[in-house]
Design a protein around this motif. Structure first.
Motif, PDB file in Angstrom:
ATOM      1  N   ASN A 242     -76.074  25.545 -75.601  1.00  0.00           N
ATOM      2  CA  ASN A 242     -75.749  25.969 -74.688  1.00  0.00           C
ATOM      3  C   ASN A 242     -76.750  26.602 -73.959  1.00  0.00           C
ATOM      4  N   MET A 243     -76.701  26.144 -72.327  1.00  0.00           N
ATOM      5  CA  MET A 243     -77.840  26.631 -71.429  1.00  0.00           C
ATOM      6  C   MET A 243     -77.696  27.379 -69.938  1.00  0.00           C
ATOM      7  N   VAL A 244     -77.639  27.395 -69.183  1.00  0.00           N
ATOM      8  CA  VAL A 244     -77.050  28.741 -68.189  1.00  0.00           C
ATOM      9  C   VAL A 244     -77.470  27.660 -67.014  1.00  0.00           C
ATOM     10  N   SER A 245     -77.300  27.578 -66.079  1.00  0.00           N
ATOM     11  CA  SER A 245     -77.666  27.013 -64.471  1.00  0.00           C
ATOM     12  C   SER A 245     -77.411  27.357 -63.994  1.00  0.00           C
ATOM     13  N   GLU A 246     -77.699  27.409 -62.561  1.00  0.00           N
ATOM     14  CA  GLU A 246     -76.950  28.160 -61.461  1.00  0.00           C
ATOM     15  C   GLU A 246     -77.079  27.219 -60.562  1.00  0.00           C
ATOM     16  N   TRP A 247     -76.067  26.645 -59.518  1.00  0.00           N
ATOM     17  CA  TRP A 247     -75.261  26.661 -58.566  1.00  0.00           C
ATOM     18  C   TRP A 247     -75.147  26.660 -57.234  1.00  0.00           C
ATOM     19  N   LYS A 248     -76.179  26.194 -56.696  1.00  0.00           N
ATOM     20  CA  LYS A 248     -76.335  27.345 -55.177  1.00  0.00           C
ATOM     21  C   LYS A 248     -75.490  26.207 -54.232  1.00  0.00           C
ATOM     22  N   ASN A 249     -74.925  26.905 -53.361  1.00  0.00           N
ATOM     23  CA  ASN A 249     -74.045  25.973 -52.623  1.00  0.00           C
ATOM     24  C   ASN A 249     -72.507  25.539 -52.855  1.00  0.00           C
ATOM     25  N   THR A 250     -72.914  25.904 -54.158  1.00  0.00           N
ATOM     26  CA  THR A 250     -71.436  25.684 -54.750  1.00  0.00           C
ATOM     27  C   THR A 250     -70.505  27.293 -55.116  1.00  0.00           C
ATOM     28  N   TYR A 251     -71.425  27.808 -56.380  1.00  0.00           N
ATOM     29  CA  TYR A 251     -71.394  29.041 -56.698  1.00  0.00           C
ATOM     30  C   TYR A 251     -72.592  30.366 -56.125  1.00  0.00           C
ATOM     31  N   THR A 252     -71.696  31.723 -56.432  1.00  0.00           N
ATOM     32  CA  THR A 252     -72.391  32.584 -56.290  1.00  0.00           C
ATOM     33  C   THR A 252     -72.861  32.901 -57.678  1.00  0.00           C
ATOM     34  N   ASN A 253     -72.432  32.357 -59.051  1.00  0.00           N
ATOM     35  CA  ASN A 253     -72.751  33.570 -60.228  1.00  0.00           C
ATOM     36  C   ASN A 253     -73.594  32.213 -60.960  1.00  0.00           C
ATOM     37  N   LYS A 254     -74.330  32.425 -61.520  1.00  0.00           N
ATOM     38  CA  LYS A 254     -74.606  31.247 -62.732  1.00  0.00           C
ATOM     39  C   LYS A 254     -73.374  30.581 -63.783  1.00  0.00           C
ATOM     40  N   ILE A 255     -73.788  29.077 -63.998  1.00  0.00           N
ATOM     41  CA  ILE A 255     -72.917  28.826 -64.474  1.00  0.00           C
ATOM     42  C   ILE A 255     -73.719  28.639 -65.592  1.00  0.00           C
ATOM     43  N   PRO A 256     -72.601  28.370 -67.077  1.00  0.00           N
ATOM     44  CA  PRO A 256     -73.017  28.168 -67.960  1.00  0.00           C
ATOM     45  C   PRO A 256     -72.503  27.397 -68.656  1.00  0.00           C
ATOM     46  N   PHE A 257     -73.828  25.758 -69.295  1.00  0.00           N
ATOM     47  CA  PHE A 257     -73.435  24.669 -69.340  1.00  0.00           C
ATOM     48  C   PHE A 257     -72.945  24.970 -70.899  1.00  0.00           C
ATOM     49  N   SER A 258     -71.730  25.120 -71.474  1.00  0.00           N
ATOM     50  CA  SER A 258     -71.159  25.838 -72.260  1.00  0.00           C
ATOM     51  C   SER A 258     -71.223  24.376 -73.227  1.00  0.00           C
ATOM     52  N   TRP A 409     -70.660  16.399 -51.689  1.00  0.00           N
ATOM     53  CA  TRP A 409     -71.385  17.182 -52.097  1.00  0.00           C
ATOM     54  C   TRP A 409     -72.499  17.653 -51.925  1.00  0.00           C
ATOM     55  N   HIS A 410     -73.322  19.015 -51.543  1.00  0.00           N
ATOM     56  CA  HIS A 410     -74.579  19.100 -51.078  1.00  0.00           C
ATOM     57  C   HIS A 410     -74.847  20.335 -51.831  1.00  0.00           C
ATOM     58  N   GLY A 411     -75.902  20.416 -52.812  1.00  0.00           N
ATOM     59  CA  GLY A 411     -76.437  21.723 -53.383  1.00  0.00           C
ATOM     60  C   GLY A 411     -77.482  21.739 -54.151  1.00  0.00           C
ATOM     61  N   GLU A 412     -78.197  22.196 -54.951  1.00  0.00           N
ATOM     62  CA  GLU A 412     -79.156  22.309 -55.161  1.00  0.00           C
ATOM     63  C   GLU A 412     -79.131  23.402 -56.353  1.00  0.00           C
ATOM     64  N   ILE A 413     -79.367  22.275 -58.311  1.00  0.00           N
ATOM     65  CA  ILE A 413     -78.967  23.070 -59.689  1.00  0.00           C
ATOM     66  C   ILE A 413     -80.347  23.315 -60.391  1.00  0.00           C
ATOM     67  N   THR A 414     -80.526  24.667 -60.582  1.00  0.00           N
ATOM     68  CA  THR A 414     -82.015  25.113 -61.873  1.00  0.00           C
ATOM     69  C   THR A 414     -81.418  24.978 -63.029  1.00  0.00           C
ATOM     70  N   VAL A 415     -81.780  25.124 -63.956  1.00  0.00           N
ATOM     71  CA  VAL A 415     -81.320  25.174 -65.313  1.00  0.00           C
ATOM     72  C   VAL A 415     -82.384  25.549 -65.498  1.00  0.00           C
ATOM     73  N   ASP A 416     -81.928  26.646 -67.413  1.00  0.00           N
ATOM     74  CA  ASP A 416     -83.148  27.027 -68.055  1.00  0.00           C
ATOM     75  C   ASP A 416     -82.941  26.365 -69.357  1.00  0.00           C
ATOM     76  N   TYR A 417     -83.883  25.747 -69.399  1.00  0.00           N
ATOM     77  CA  TYR A 417     -83.846  24.075 -70.642  1.00  0.00           C
ATOM     78  C   TYR A 417     -84.107  24.852 -71.387  1.00  0.00           C
ATOM     79  N   GLY A 418     -84.904  25.684 -71.766  1.00  0.00           N
ATOM     80  CA  GLY A 418     -84.973  26.936 -73.391  1.00  0.00           C
ATOM     81  C   GLY A 418     -85.971  26.425 -73.877  1.00  0.00           C
ATOM     82  N   LEU A 419     -87.376  25.429 -72.819  1.00  0.00           N
ATOM     83  CA  LEU A 419     -88.049  24.973 -74.037  1.00  0.00           C
ATOM     84  C   LEU A 419     -89.028  26.329 -73.801  1.00  0.00           C
ATOM     85  N   ASP A 420     -89.634  25.957 -74.709  1.00  0.00           N
ATOM     86  CA  ASP A 420     -91.282  27.179 -74.629  1.00  0.00           C
ATOM     87  C   ASP A 420     -92.132  26.593 -73.628  1.00  0.00           C
TER      88      ASP A 420
END
Length: 420
Positions: A242-258, A409-420
């Motif tokens: 499971n990861m956490v992502s942030e969707w700018k211009n669509t959501y104001t909160n971080k969205i889990p990639f569950s 849809w226009h936006g930008e997505i950032t993801v925490d990939y859990g890589l060392d």
């Protein structure tokens, strides 16, 4: 143990990895080259080279770069003197002044000095001293556009042991034929992935009463790879997290990639391994296949979480994004543990949306959903390069599905990939 300076993404290197090259007496070879500095270094007793990079310096570096690109890829360390031997070994750091600035200048210059232009070439300055002097690392992937030529001397080179030597016409012809053959092999590999997935999806559709969709993400290396035996190797085994992502211009909160599942099962396949995940209560299952030739397949199918309305299927884009992000993470894990940090992949994404024999009143997850037409959809291919480009791939992936659904849809997505 593999040295970090040779296996880690070049953007993650620090003075620690550079110093390990020296302490371990790393050797030059088919994919490693050391240079003490530029021609302006003068005496090797100087602690730091001067600022000037001459045309001869560029020609010398381009010779090595082109040879690596025309071979199996490699890394060139400028600012590491070698000890004479057979093969030569890393002996000491000879810091390059303003190494980060020089790396940026070289990166820009090389783009116009290689024919045909390379799709990717990373030049990074790694400070090793308090005054920001250090080592310049040039990371060269094996190129699918080879043979390449240096415009400084209009010659093509290839690697022979620890040397870069000129290629003759026969070498160039043989390389061209091999690359044409490899491109054909890549197309055949994607076709095989699609055929096997379609059989899996057809089985799902024949058993499905309410419709749904199946997704395929096929990651195929653009170079010859042999990972060897991998089943039971935890470093190579594909996995979902499971990861956490942030969707700018669509959501104001971080969205889990569950990704919901109840347990998993590892299974060997012919010359590879797989991991299966199931969530039977909601009609969800997905699987990762990893083969010894480096091909990674991600398959997902969903029954209940798809609502059928007028020949359309509601698709949860957070789910699709989470599957892609995990696939990208597994590609990077393979590259790191196989010692192939420069290996480039191609990605093909396919989604088959089915209309069932009945109607589903299930409304799905509350989130970013799009209604896709029933049918077979294949996105344009994606090139998979270094890790810092993964967010752009996820963003484009979500944008493509949104556009297919008729949403601008226009936006930008950032993801925490859990890589060392």
């Amino acid at each position: 143990m593999a040295l970090g300076a040779l296996t880690k993404p070049v953007q993650d290197l620090t003075a620690v990895e550079i110093n390990e090259l020296i302490s371990s007496r790393a050797q030059e070879g088919e994919s490693v080259e050391f240079k003490a500095g530029f021609s302006s270094i003068g005496s090797q007793n100087q602690s730091v080279v001067r600022d000037r990079i001459t045309n001869d310096d560029q020609a010398s570096l381009l010779k090595e770069i082109v040879a690596f690109a025309n071979g199996y890829g490699g890394r060139l360390f400028v600012g590491v003197a070698e000890r004479n031997g057979s093969p030569p070994e890393a002996d000491m750091v000879t810091p390059i002044a303003n190494c980060v600035d020089k790396a940026d200048r070289l990166q820009r210059a090389f783009g116009n000095l290689i024919d045909p232009p390379m799709l990717r070439l990373d030049v990074v300055g790694i400070p090793t001293e308090l005054d920001d002097s250090g080592v310049i690392v040039i990371d060269v992937p094996r190129s699918i556009r080879a043979p390449h030529m240096s415009k400084r001397d209009n010659r093509a080179y290839r690697r022979r042991g620890t040397e870069s030597v000129p290629m003759d016409m026969r070498d160039i012809q043989d390389m061209t034929l091999r690359l044409v053959s490899r491109q054909s092999e890549i197309k055949e590999e994607f076709a095989r992935c699609k055929k096997e997935f379609n059989a899996w999806a057809d089985e799902f559709h024949s058993e499905n009463e309410v419709g749904g969709y199946c997704l395929r993400l096929s990651f195929v290396p653009l170079d010859d790879v042999d990972l060897g035996q991998m089943h039971g190797n935890s470093n190579m085994r594909p996995e979902f997290i499971n990861m956490v992502s942030e969707w700018k211009n669509t959501y104001t909160n971080k969205i889990p990639f569950s990704l919901m599942f109840v347990g998993y099962q590892d299974r060997p396949i012919v010359r590879g391994t797989s991991r299966w995940y199931e969530y039977p209560a909601q009609g969800i299952s997905f699987v990762n296949y990893l083969r010894e030739n480096g091909v990674l397949d991600v398959w997902f199918r969903c029954r209940i979480y798809s609502a059928i309305r007028e020949n359309h299927v509601d698709v949860q884009l957070e789910t699709l994004g989470g599957l892609l992000a995990n696939g990208l993470r597994n590609v990077e894990r393979v590259r790191r543990h196989a010692g192939l940090p420069s290996l480039t992949y191609g990605l093909e994404a396919q989604l088959r949306a089915f209309r069932g024999h009945g109607q589903s009143d299930y409304d799905g997850w509350r989130g970013f959903r799009q209604s896709l037409p029933v049918g077979d959809h294949v996105l344009p291919p994606f090139p998979i390069g270094r890790v810092d480009g993964f967010d752009g791939i996820v963003t484009q992936f979500i944008t493509d599905w949104s556009n297919l659904a008729g949403s601008d849809w226009h936006g930008e997505i950032t993801v925490d990939y859990g890589l060392d």
